[in-house]
Design a protein around this motif. Structure first.
Motif, PDB file in Angstrom:
ATOM      1  N   SER A   1       0.844  -1.204   0.000  1.00  0.00           N
ATOM      2  CA  SER A   1       0.000   0.000   0.000  1.00  0.00           C
ATOM      3  C   SER A   1       0.876   1.249   0.000  1.00  0.00           C
ATOM      4  CB  SER A   1      -1.013  -0.010   1.140  1.00  0.00           C
ATOM      5  OG  SER A   1      -0.389   0.247   2.344  1.00  0.00           O
ATOM      6  N   PHE A   2       2.058   1.187   0.631  1.00  0.00           N
ATOM      7  CA  PHE A   2       2.976   2.332   0.575  1.00  0.00           C
ATOM      8  C   PHE A   2       3.396   2.588  -0.879  1.00  0.00           C
ATOM      9  CE2 PHE A   2       7.326   3.883   0.228  1.00  0.00           C
ATOM     10  CZ  PHE A   2       7.250   5.070   0.944  1.00  0.00           C
ATOM     11  N   LEU A   3       3.771   1.516  -1.576  1.00  0.00           N
ATOM     12  CA  LEU A   3       4.260   1.698  -2.956  1.00  0.00           C
ATOM     13  C   LEU A   3       3.150   2.150  -3.896  1.00  0.00           C
ATOM     14  CD1 LEU A   3       6.742  -1.305  -3.227  1.00  0.00           C
ATOM     15  CD2 LEU A   3       7.321   1.125  -3.150  1.00  0.00           C
ATOM     16  N   LYS A   4       1.930   1.645  -3.637  1.00  0.00           N
ATOM     17  CA  LYS A   4       0.814   2.054  -4.509  1.00  0.00           C
ATOM     18  C   LYS A   4       0.626   3.563  -4.473  1.00  0.00           C
ATOM     19  CE  LYS A   4      -1.610  -2.264  -4.607  1.00  0.00           C
ATOM     20  NZ  LYS A   4      -2.358  -3.181  -3.776  1.00  0.00           N
ATOM     21  N   THR A   5       0.873   4.170  -3.299  1.00  0.00           N
ATOM     22  CA  THR A   5       0.660   5.619  -3.221  1.00  0.00           C
ATOM     23  C   THR A   5       1.927   6.430  -3.533  1.00  0.00           C
ATOM     24  OG1 THR A   5       1.049   5.498  -0.850  1.00  0.00           O
ATOM     25  CG2 THR A   5      -1.242   5.506  -1.547  1.00  0.00           C
ATOM     26  N   GLN A   6       3.110   5.831  -3.333  1.00  0.00           N
ATOM     27  CA  GLN A   6       4.337   6.645  -3.439  1.00  0.00           C
ATOM     28  C   GLN A   6       5.227   6.315  -4.637  1.00  0.00           C
ATOM     29  OE1 GLN A   6       4.450   9.143  -1.472  1.00  0.00           O
ATOM     30  NE2 GLN A   6       2.848   8.473  -0.064  1.00  0.00           N
ATOM     31  N   ALA A   7       4.930   5.216  -5.354  1.00  0.00           N
ATOM     32  CA  ALA A   7       5.840   4.772  -6.421  1.00  0.00           C
ATOM     33  C   ALA A   7       6.097   5.866  -7.455  1.00  0.00           C
ATOM     34  CB  ALA A   7       5.297   3.520  -7.097  1.00  0.00           C
ATOM     35  N   ARG A   8       5.040   6.566  -7.824  1.00  0.00           N
ATOM     36  CA  ARG A   8       5.186   7.558  -8.892  1.00  0.00           C
ATOM     37  C   ARG A   8       6.249   8.617  -8.519  1.00  0.00           C
ATOM     38  NH1 ARG A   8       0.304  10.770 -11.717  1.00  0.00           N
ATOM     39  NH2 ARG A   8      -0.763   8.794 -11.631  1.00  0.00           N
ATOM     40  N   LEU A   9       6.188   9.062  -7.269  1.00  0.00           N
ATOM     41  CA  LEU A   9       7.149  10.063  -6.793  1.00  0.00           C
ATOM     42  C   LEU A   9       8.571   9.485  -6.743  1.00  0.00           C
ATOM     43  CD1 LEU A   9       7.275  12.951  -5.825  1.00  0.00           C
ATOM     44  CD2 LEU A   9       6.696  12.172  -3.518  1.00  0.00           C
ATOM     45  N   ILE A  10       8.669   8.226  -6.339  1.00  0.00           N
ATOM     46  CA  ILE A  10       9.999   7.594  -6.251  1.00  0.00           C
ATOM     47  C   ILE A  10      10.598   7.457  -7.656  1.00  0.00           C
ATOM     48  CG2 ILE A  10      11.296   5.541  -5.508  1.00  0.00           C
ATOM     49  CD1 ILE A  10       9.089   5.058  -3.397  1.00  0.00           C
ATOM     50  N   ILE A  11       9.748   7.058  -8.620  1.00  0.00           N
ATOM     51  CA  ILE A  11      10.242   6.902 -10.002  1.00  0.00           C
ATOM     52  C   ILE A  11      10.715   8.256 -10.547  1.00  0.00           C
ATOM     53  CG2 ILE A  11       9.552   6.316 -12.376  1.00  0.00           C
ATOM     54  CD1 ILE A  11       7.570   4.280 -11.058  1.00  0.00           C
TER      55      ILE A  11
ATOM     56  N   LYS B   1       8.685  -4.138  -9.975  1.00  0.00           N
ATOM     57  CA  LYS B   1       7.359  -4.039 -10.602  1.00  0.00           C
ATOM     58  C   LYS B   1       6.759  -2.650 -10.354  1.00  0.00           C
ATOM     59  CE  LYS B   1       4.330  -6.939  -9.186  1.00  0.00           C
ATOM     60  NZ  LYS B   1       3.751  -8.070  -8.544  1.00  0.00           N
ATOM     61  N   TYR B   2       6.964  -2.150  -9.121  1.00  0.00           N
ATOM     62  CA  TYR B   2       6.444  -0.825  -8.773  1.00  0.00           C
ATOM     63  C   TYR B   2       7.399   0.288  -9.200  1.00  0.00           C
ATOM     64  CZ  TYR B   2       2.875  -2.860  -5.732  1.00  0.00           C
ATOM     65  OH  TYR B   2       1.790  -3.537  -5.246  1.00  0.00           O
ATOM     66  N   LEU B   3       8.702  -0.032  -9.217  1.00  0.00           N
ATOM     67  CA  LEU B   3       9.709   1.017  -9.406  1.00  0.00           C
ATOM     68  C   LEU B   3      10.622   0.707 -10.598  1.00  0.00           C
ATOM     69  CD1 LEU B   3      10.758   1.260  -5.619  1.00  0.00           C
ATOM     70  CD2 LEU B   3       9.084   2.702  -6.801  1.00  0.00           C
ATOM     71  N   PRO B   4      10.063   0.637 -11.807  1.00  0.00           N
ATOM     72  CA  PRO B   4      10.909   0.295 -12.955  1.00  0.00           C
ATOM     73  C   PRO B   4      12.017   1.334 -13.151  1.00  0.00           C
ATOM     74  CG  PRO B   4       8.741   1.068 -13.659  1.00  0.00           C
ATOM     75  CD  PRO B   4       8.668   0.910 -12.181  1.00  0.00           C
ATOM     76  N   GLY B   5      13.223   0.850 -13.425  1.00  0.00           N
ATOM     77  CA  GLY B   5      14.351   1.746 -13.704  1.00  0.00           C
ATOM     78  C   GLY B   5      15.016   2.330 -12.466  1.00  0.00           C
ATOM     79  N   VAL B   6      14.494   2.007 -11.282  1.00  0.00           N
ATOM     80  CA  VAL B   6      15.068   2.574 -10.051  1.00  0.00           C
ATOM     81  C   VAL B   6      16.175   1.649  -9.518  1.00  0.00           C
ATOM     82  CG1 VAL B   6      14.534   3.185  -7.630  1.00  0.00           C
ATOM     83  CG2 VAL B   6      12.931   3.802  -9.466  1.00  0.00           C
TER      84      VAL B   6
END
Ligand code: NAP
Length: 285
Positions: free
Chosen positions: A90-100, A120-125
């Motif tokens: 649930s953390f990644l669902k809300t924050q992944a976009r910002l991390i990417i 899967k949540y953080l492609p290229g990171v």
């Protein structure tokens, strides 16, 4: 182990160039707080932390505390996620976009969760999966880390620096991480179980709590000190304290009769299985 000389060159270079990597920590429970304290006292990194639970943030210095996870992410070169595996989806669902968008070096210390789950949540990171243990609180963790293909040499050095502040570090291939988790991550739990059992026995024999605790601590720290200084195999040390027909031999006979060694192996195998299980259940959420 990573060379201490290289790490001190790294520190001096960073001090000389006045570069302080910004480290963000999300989750300030047992592990996150240990990491925060170690990094704070080293003064090598600039820190920003966040925890959902306000009670956990009371000891965090002003200026190092963020009031949203987003502020930590956008202010970090290195982001350490120290929340329970079950809370990570649930953390990644809300924050992944910002991390990417920010692309920090992302470090997870979660039991079981594989690098491919995070990718899967953080492609290229750049992602590091690490397994320290609670001895990090006193700078005595032997931490294990593995990385994905996006982690640069400089990022690897930064992460080795971070984990060296918690004790020692080994870089390993990810296939070993669940096994390491079962032996080393969960290891302090097994030791405390044994300490507590010995303590309970001492109480049953009539010792006061204070004396029983003192005895148990002395037995453990003395035995570890001897094992470290002698460098002998554990089986040799065991033989050296087991005189024929003596008291230790009599007591240990029960361990043999009850197949305690195989019970301990079952405990470790179960913990390793649980790491895989966590990975499967969390991946489905
Ligand atoms: N403990 C160990 O010995 C050990 C060893 C190696 C690795 N690990 C790994 O380290 C991680 C943390 O374990 P821990 O024992 O430190 O757990 P913990 O003591 O429960 O700490 C986690 C903290 O994160 C908070 N939190 C939960 N969701 C959050 C979110 N979305 N954003 C910010 N904070 C959030 C929790 O608050 P609430 O309590 O309110 O939920 C809690 O304060 C786990 O993934 C574990 O597998 C632990």
């Amino acid at each position: 182990m990573f060379s201490l000389t290289l790490l001190s060159i790294y520190d001096n270079l960073n001090k000389f160039m006045k570069i302080k990597q910004k480290v963000g920590i999300i989750g300030l429970g047992n592990m996150g707080a240990a990491i925060y304290k170690a990094l704070l006292s080293s003064n090598t990194f600039s820190l920003l932390a966040y925890d959902i639970d306000r009670k956990k943030t009371s000891k965090i210095r002003k200026g190092k505390l963020a009031n949203t996870p987003g502020k930590v992410i956008s202010g970090s070169d290195i982001l350490i996620l120290a929340i329970k595996p079950q809370e990570i989806s649930s953390f990644l669902k809300t924050q992944a976009r910002l991390i990417i968008k920010k692309k920090p070096l992302f470090i997870s210390i979660a039991a079981g969760l594989e690098i491919k789950f995070f990718q899967k949540y953080l492609p290229g990171v750049s992602i590091i999966r690490a397994m320290p243990n609670i001895a990090a609180t006193v700078g005595e963790s032997l931490s294990f880390i593995s990385k994905n293909k996006f982690v640069s040499r400089a990022q690897l050095k930064h992460s080795l620096r971070i984990f060296s502040l918690l004790g020692e570090t080994e870089v390993i291939t990810e296939a070993w991480l669940n096994k390491v988790t079962a032996i080393s991550g969960s290891g302090p739990g097994y030791v405390y179980f044994f300490m507590d059992s010995l303590f309970a026995s001492a109480i049953r024999l009539g010792f006061s709590k204070k004396v029983a605790k003192k005895i148990v601590l002395a037995v453990f720290s003395g035995s570890v000190k001897l094992a470290k200084s002698s460098g002998s195999d554990f089986s040799k040390l065991l033989a050296s304290v087991t005189s024929k027909k003596g008291t230790t031999e009599a007591g240990l006979g029960i361990f043999k009769k009850e197949s305690t060694k195989s019970t301990i192996h079952k405990v470790v195998t179960k913990a390793s299985f649980r790491a895989k299980e966590l990975s499967k259940t969390v991946s489905k959420t």
